[in-house]
Scaffold this motif. Structure first.
Motif, PDB file in Angstrom:
ATOM      1  N   TYR A 145      73.614  66.722  39.025  1.00  0.00           N
ATOM      2  CA  TYR A 145      74.438  67.430  40.010  1.00  0.00           C
ATOM      3  C   TYR A 145      74.266  68.935  39.867  1.00  0.00           C
ATOM      4  CZ  TYR A 145      76.610  62.894  40.616  1.00  0.00           C
ATOM      5  OH  TYR A 145      76.804  61.564  40.867  1.00  0.00           O
ATOM      6  N   ASP A 146      74.722  69.662  40.890  1.00  0.00           N
ATOM      7  CA  ASP A 146      74.633  71.120  40.895  1.00  0.00           C
ATOM      8  C   ASP A 146      75.991  71.794  40.731  1.00  0.00           C
ATOM      9  OD1 ASP A 146      71.710  71.333  41.664  1.00  0.00           O
ATOM     10  OD2 ASP A 146      72.501  70.072  43.278  1.00  0.00           O
ATOM     11  N   ALA A 147      77.076  71.047  40.987  1.00  0.00           N
ATOM     12  CA  ALA A 147      78.409  71.643  40.906  1.00  0.00           C
ATOM     13  C   ALA A 147      79.457  70.572  40.619  1.00  0.00           C
ATOM     14  CB  ALA A 147      78.753  72.358  42.204  1.00  0.00           C
ATOM     15  N   LEU A 148      80.548  71.020  40.014  1.00  0.00           N
ATOM     16  CA  LEU A 148      81.701  70.173  39.704  1.00  0.00           C
ATOM     17  C   LEU A 148      82.930  70.923  40.209  1.00  0.00           C
ATOM     18  CD1 LEU A 148      82.421  68.624  36.215  1.00  0.00           C
ATOM     19  CD2 LEU A 148      84.094  70.117  37.280  1.00  0.00           C
TER      20      LEU A 148
ATOM     21  N   LYS B 159      74.762  75.654  32.906  1.00  0.00           N
ATOM     22  CA  LYS B 159      74.807  76.718  33.928  1.00  0.00           C
ATOM     23  C   LYS B 159      74.967  76.187  35.345  1.00  0.00           C
ATOM     24  CE  LYS B 159      73.832  80.073  30.916  1.00  0.00           C
ATOM     25  NZ  LYS B 159      74.844  80.053  29.894  1.00  0.00           N
ATOM     26  N   LYS B 160      75.582  75.008  35.469  1.00  0.00           N
ATOM     27  CA  LYS B 160      75.921  74.463  36.784  1.00  0.00           C
ATOM     28  C   LYS B 160      77.250  75.084  37.215  1.00  0.00           C
ATOM     29  CE  LYS B 160      72.526  71.454  36.386  1.00  0.00           C
ATOM     30  NZ  LYS B 160      72.084  70.323  37.133  1.00  0.00           N
ATOM     31  N   ILE B 161      77.502  75.124  38.507  1.00  0.00           N
ATOM     32  CA  ILE B 161      78.765  75.683  38.992  1.00  0.00           C
ATOM     33  C   ILE B 161      79.919  74.756  38.615  1.00  0.00           C
ATOM     34  CG2 ILE B 161      80.128  76.163  41.080  1.00  0.00           C
ATOM     35  CD1 ILE B 161      77.533  77.244  42.329  1.00  0.00           C
ATOM     36  N   ILE B 162      80.954  75.359  38.029  1.00  0.00           N
ATOM     37  CA  ILE B 162      82.210  74.648  37.807  1.00  0.00           C
ATOM     38  C   ILE B 162      83.276  75.443  38.552  1.00  0.00           C
ATOM     39  CG2 ILE B 162      81.587  73.462  35.667  1.00  0.00           C
ATOM     40  CD1 ILE B 162      83.060  75.663  34.107  1.00  0.00           C
ATOM     41  N   ALA B 163      84.041  74.759  39.406  1.00  0.00           N
ATOM     42  CA  ALA B 163      84.977  75.447  40.294  1.00  0.00           C
ATOM     43  C   ALA B 163      86.352  74.791  40.233  1.00  0.00           C
ATOM     44  CB  ALA B 163      84.429  75.426  41.717  1.00  0.00           C
ATOM     45  N   PHE B 164      87.382  75.633  40.149  1.00  0.00           N
ATOM     46  CA  PHE B 164      88.758  75.177  39.969  1.00  0.00           C
ATOM     47  C   PHE B 164      89.665  75.946  40.919  1.00  0.00           C
ATOM     48  CE2 PHE B 164      86.321  75.370  36.096  1.00  0.00           C
ATOM     49  CZ  PHE B 164      86.438  74.108  35.542  1.00  0.00           C
ATOM     50  N   VAL B 165      90.586  75.240  41.551  1.00  0.00           N
ATOM     51  CA  VAL B 165      91.530  75.909  42.445  1.00  0.00           C
ATOM     52  C   VAL B 165      92.953  75.558  42.024  1.00  0.00           C
ATOM     53  CG1 VAL B 165      91.316  74.081  44.200  1.00  0.00           C
ATOM     54  CG2 VAL B 165      92.171  76.333  44.879  1.00  0.00           C
TER      55      VAL B 165
ATOM     56  N   THR C 139      82.844  80.171  49.176  1.00  0.00           N
ATOM     57  CA  THR C 139      82.254  80.881  48.033  1.00  0.00           C
ATOM     58  C   THR C 139      81.372  79.936  47.231  1.00  0.00           C
ATOM     59  OG1 THR C 139      84.137  82.404  47.960  1.00  0.00           O
ATOM     60  CG2 THR C 139      82.775  82.248  45.973  1.00  0.00           C
ATOM     61  N   ILE C 140      81.795  78.691  47.085  1.00  0.00           N
ATOM     62  CA  ILE C 140      80.951  77.692  46.408  1.00  0.00           C
ATOM     63  C   ILE C 140      79.652  77.517  47.193  1.00  0.00           C
ATOM     64  CG2 ILE C 140      80.732  75.263  45.723  1.00  0.00           C
ATOM     65  CD1 ILE C 140      83.828  75.292  45.289  1.00  0.00           C
ATOM     66  N   VAL C 141      79.763  77.386  48.522  1.00  0.00           N
ATOM     67  CA  VAL C 141      78.572  77.236  49.374  1.00  0.00           C
ATOM     68  C   VAL C 141      77.651  78.439  49.199  1.00  0.00           C
ATOM     69  CG1 VAL C 141      77.752  77.171  51.775  1.00  0.00           C
ATOM     70  CG2 VAL C 141      79.688  75.730  51.059  1.00  0.00           C
ATOM     71  N   GLU C 142      78.217  79.629  49.219  1.00  0.00           N
ATOM     72  CA  GLU C 142      77.421  80.855  49.073  1.00  0.00           C
ATOM     73  C   GLU C 142      76.658  80.861  47.748  1.00  0.00           C
ATOM     74  OE1 GLU C 142      78.389  85.573  48.561  1.00  0.00           O
ATOM     75  OE2 GLU C 142      79.556  84.456  50.045  1.00  0.00           O
ATOM     76  N   ASN C 143      77.319  80.422  46.675  1.00  0.00           N
ATOM     77  CA  ASN C 143      76.691  80.435  45.349  1.00  0.00           C
ATOM     78  C   ASN C 143      75.753  79.257  45.124  1.00  0.00           C
ATOM     79  OD1 ASN C 143      77.863  82.674  43.346  1.00  0.00           O
ATOM     80  ND2 ASN C 143      79.380  82.150  44.896  1.00  0.00           N
TER      81      ASN C 143
ATOM     82  N   GLU D 229      80.056  84.486  36.468  1.00  0.00           N
ATOM     83  CA  GLU D 229      78.894  83.681  36.101  1.00  0.00           C
ATOM     84  C   GLU D 229      78.939  82.384  36.898  1.00  0.00           C
ATOM     85  OE1 GLU D 229      78.580  83.372  31.814  1.00  0.00           O
ATOM     86  OE2 GLU D 229      78.801  85.527  31.575  1.00  0.00           O
ATOM     87  N   ASN D 230      78.969  81.224  36.227  1.00  0.00           N
ATOM     88  CA  ASN D 230      78.979  79.945  36.946  1.00  0.00           C
ATOM     89  C   ASN D 230      80.379  79.357  37.095  1.00  0.00           C
ATOM     90  OD1 ASN D 230      78.900  79.501  34.098  1.00  0.00           O
ATOM     91  ND2 ASN D 230      78.203  77.402  34.404  1.00  0.00           N
ATOM     92  N   VAL D 231      81.415  80.158  36.832  1.00  0.00           N
ATOM     93  CA  VAL D 231      82.806  79.714  36.943  1.00  0.00           C
ATOM     94  C   VAL D 231      83.436  80.337  38.186  1.00  0.00           C
ATOM     95  CG1 VAL D 231      85.062  79.641  35.804  1.00  0.00           C
ATOM     96  CG2 VAL D 231      82.966  79.585  34.415  1.00  0.00           C
ATOM     97  N   ILE D 232      83.926  79.476  39.092  1.00  0.00           N
ATOM     98  CA  ILE D 232      84.586  79.937  40.312  1.00  0.00           C
ATOM     99  C   ILE D 232      86.021  79.419  40.295  1.00  0.00           C
ATOM    100  CG2 ILE D 232      84.602  79.853  42.846  1.00  0.00           C
ATOM    101  CD1 ILE D 232      81.555  79.351  42.717  1.00  0.00           C
TER     102      ILE D 232
END
Length: 193
Positions: free
Chosen positions: A70-73, A102-108, A169-173, A152-155
C-alpha cells in the motif's frame, strides 16, 4: 501516472462518519484503490458515532496487511473508533510499519491519538480535535492549530469540517497537486478551503 496508488482506511465502531466517508470518497474520486478495513467490529458493519452503519470491504481479523502492498494508511476520528484502533496491537504495528517505510500515515480528529499509541516519533508537528484530544498531544508533539498539518509522511487534521481539506491533502501528497485541484473544482470545494 504509473501504477494505481493503494490506501487502507480503518473502520471501527464509533468512527466519525463524515471523516470516514469524505476521506474514502475523495480518495476514490482520485482513482486511489481504497480498501476499507473493519477492525474489532461487533457486527458485519460498523456502527458509527451518529448511528450510521457502514460495511467494510474486509475485516482485519481475516486478512494480513503489509506496508509494501500500500501507499497510505488513513485513520478517521470519532472517540470510540479511535480508542479501539489506538488499543489494537496489530494497528499499532501497521502504523509504525507504514511510517518506517515512508508511506503516508494520515489521522484526523481523535485519530491522531492512534499515532501517539503506535509510537510515531514525538518530533512531528501534528494537529487534532481541540476538545479532549489536544491536551493528550500538546506536551508530546509539536502541536499546531492549523486545519491540516503535513510533516514528512505524517498528515493530521482537526475534525469533520476539515476532512475535505485533509483528504485533498492526502491526494496532493500521494498523487499530485493537479489531481487535488481538479477534485476541488469538481466538488465545488475550491472556493471555501
Amino acid at each position: 501516472m504509473s501504477t494505481q496508488k493503494k490506501a487502507i482506511v480503518f473502520l471501527a465502531d464509533g468512527a466519525e462518519e463524515m471523516e470516514f466517508t469524505i476521506s474514502v470518497d475523495v480518495l476514490r474520486r482520485a482513482k486511489i484503490n481504497v480498501t476499507v478495513v473493519g477492525v474489532s467490529l461487533k457486527n458485519d458493519y460498523a456502527t458509527c458515532s451518529r448511528g450510521v452503519k457502514i460495511i467494510p470491504d474486509v475485516k482485519l481479523e481475516r486478512n494480513t496487511f503489509k506496508a509494501e502492498d500500500y501507499d497510505a494508511l488513513i485513520v478517521p476520528g470519532g472517540a470510540g473508533g479511535a480508542k479501539t484502533l489506538a488499543e489494537h496491537e496489530t494497528i499499532q504495528k501497521l502504523v509504525m510499519e507504514f511510517y518506517e517505510k515512508k508511506k503516508i500515515i494520515a489521522f484526523v480528529c481523535a485519530g491522531t491519538l492512534v499515532a501517539k499509541a503506535a509510537g510515531v516519533p514525538h518530533k512531528h508537528k501534528v494537529t487534532s480535535y481541540p476538545a479532549g484530544v489536544r491536551e493528550q498531544l500538546v506536551n508530546v508533539y509539536n502541536y499546531s492549530e492549523d486545519r491540516v498539518v503535513v510533516d514528512e509522511n505524517v498528515i493530521t487534521s482537526r475534525g469533520p469540517g476539515t476532512t475535505f481539506l485533509f483528504a485533498l491533502t492526502i491526494v496532493e501528497n500521494l498523487i499530485d497537486v493537479e489531481t487535488s485541484n481538479t477534485l476541488r473544482k469538481e466538488m465545488l470545494t475550491h472556493e471555501n478551503l
